[in-house]
Design a protein around this motif. Structure first.
Motif, short mmCIF file in Angstrom:
data_model
loop_
_atom_site.label_atom_id
_atom_site.label_comp_id
_atom_site.label_asym_id
_atom_site.label_seq_id
_atom_site.Cartn_x
_atom_site.Cartn_y
_atom_site.Cartn_z
N ALA A 112 82.79 38.64 -42.77
CA ALA A 112 81.72 38.06 -42.15
C ALA A 112 81.84 36.92 -42.64
O ALA A 112 81.90 36.66 -43.96
CB ALA A 112 80.56 38.44 -42.24
N PRO A 113 81.00 35.54 -41.65
CA PRO A 113 80.96 34.37 -42.29
C PRO A 113 79.55 34.92 -43.22
O PRO A 113 79.77 33.53 -44.19
CB PRO A 113 80.45 33.73 -41.48
N LYS A 138 74.91 41.32 -43.00
CA LYS A 138 76.00 40.73 -41.98
C LYS A 138 75.25 40.01 -40.75
O LYS A 138 75.24 39.66 -39.92
CB LYS A 138 77.18 41.11 -42.36
N PRO A 191 83.27 35.48 -46.91
CA PRO A 191 83.92 34.63 -45.75
C PRO A 191 85.33 34.01 -45.60
O PRO A 191 85.18 33.64 -46.58
CB PRO A 191 82.61 34.17 -45.64
N GLU A 228 86.63 32.49 -37.02
CA GLU A 228 87.18 33.58 -37.21
C GLU A 228 88.68 33.70 -36.98
O GLU A 228 89.34 34.82 -36.55
CB GLU A 228 86.75 35.07 -38.02
N ARG A 274 80.60 28.83 -45.19
CA ARG A 274 82.38 29.26 -44.56
C ARG A 274 82.70 28.68 -45.77
O ARG A 274 83.84 27.75 -45.78
CB ARG A 274 82.45 28.71 -43.82
#
Length: 370
Positions: A67-68, A5, A93, A54, A146
């Motif tokens: 995590a994205p 990530k 994500p 986030e 995303r």
């Protein structure tokens, strides 16, 4: 700590920064340099916001650092709620917030036109002016990851319209628009594939847990059956041995032992949680004096701990010790306060035609619930 990530996030930041830096590498005079710088700053701010934003209010407590750019994605490709970004415990994500989506679309609409106007008509196809073809494509790729596919494709449409207007379809396709479309397409396919793999993994995990649970229950049941068989052999084995040895011709004492053995086996099968050594001894004593005893556990003690069971069994043994009834019925109670009910019946004094009268009624309460 280095993770996939973190590596992907660093690569995304570095790549978008590189694309924006190309816009500052002017090889010709720029009529409006301030507009170019402001546009580049707006692009970088929007892109990095889409990478890192986030909102804590929608972050799952079980996964505070989703995590994205994760290595494993959840089951649904484009959920409408942040909580849907995680399915069956698989990290994924968080969907891009609405404000960030609006900024990304504004960037796709403003940046191409602002750069084309700022560099002038003669430089619109120069490398420092066409960087936005890859830059907006990278931004829309991030938006796709995303989990906002409609926003990503809307941004690509805006980029296509603007690039066609400012440099023509052929030049736009040749200078990088095709690559941006391919990036977004690949990102969507990758997200879809990883979602599918996550669903399959989650399904296999549930099946494995179910199979393990079933196997464990079978092992426990087999162990219980072995214990019951061993107990039955210990109780009935001597009686059966004598019966076979005497060819079925039994004395009164042997018949009594056979009846007691049968009663023990019934007790062990019908009410094992009611029994301990003291209760078994009192049940045998009652049967030896000629009483007909029935023990039945209908599940009222399933959630009772061993210490409480010991108290209930001690009270049951005391009730049996003082009992003189011809028939004894011992069974668990569905009442929340009563654990076990002991009922004794004996023939009434009026004669054999009359019904048996109840000469013992004892309710053993659940300790602490009285």
């Amino acid at each position: 700590m280095i993770s996939v990530k973190n590596v992907l996030v660093v690569l995304a930041v570095a790549f978008t920064a590189y694309l924006a830096a190309r816009g500052l590498w002017w090889t010709a005079s720029v009529p409006q340099p301030l507009v170019v710088v402001v546009t580049l700053a707006f692009y970088l701010a929007t892109t990095w916001l889409c990478i890192f934003w986030e909102p804590a209010s929608v972050r799952s407590p079980a996964h505070p650092a989703a995590a994205p750019f994760p290595t494993t994605l959840p089951a649904q490709a484009a959920p409408h709620d942040a909580g849907e970004a995680q399915t069956d415990g698989i990290r994924g994500p968080l969907p891009l917030p609405v404000v960030a989506q609006i900024l990304a679309l504004a960037c796709a609409a403003i940046v191409p036109s602002a750069i084309s106007i700022a560099v002038g008509e003669t430089s619109r196809q120069a490398p420092f002016a066409t960087w936005y073809l890859g830059g907006i494509g990278a931004l829309m790729t991030i938006v796709m990851v995303r989990r906002r596919p409609w926003t990503a494709w809307a941004g690509i449409v805006l980029l296509t319209i603007a690039s066609f207007l400012w440099m023509g379809p052929v030049n736009a396709l040749a200078l990088g628009l095709v690559g941006s479309i391919v990036w977004v397409t690949c990102a969507q396919l990758l997200v879809f594939s990883m979602d599918r793999a996550a669903r399959d993994t989650s399904r296999l995990t549930r099946l494995q847990r179910a199979a393990t649970g079933w196997q464990t229950s079978q092992v426990v049941r087999q162990r219980e059956r072995r214990v019951q068989v061993q107990r039955a052999l210990a109780v009935a084995g001597p009686v059966l041995t004598r019966t076979v040895a005497h060819a079925g011709v039994l004395t009164d004492a042997d018949r009594l032992e056979a009846r007691i053995a049968e009663g023990r086996l019934r007790d062990e099968m019908r009410g094992p949680r009611l029994l301990d050594d003291e209760v078994r001894a009192e049940l045998e004593r009652a049967r030896r004096r000629g009483a007909n005893v029935t023990v039945l556990d209908e599940g009222g003690l399933d959630d009772v701990d061993d210490e409480t069971l010991g108290i209930i069994r001690a009270q049951l043994a005391e009730a049996l010790r003082s009992a003189s009834s011809d028939r004894l019925y011992i069974r668990t109670s569905p009442d929340e306060r009563v654990a076990v009910t002991v009922v004794g019946r004996s023939p009434s004094m009026g004669g054999p035609s009359d019904e048996d009268s109840v000469d013992l009624w004892r309710e053993i309460p659940h300790p602490g619930r009285v």
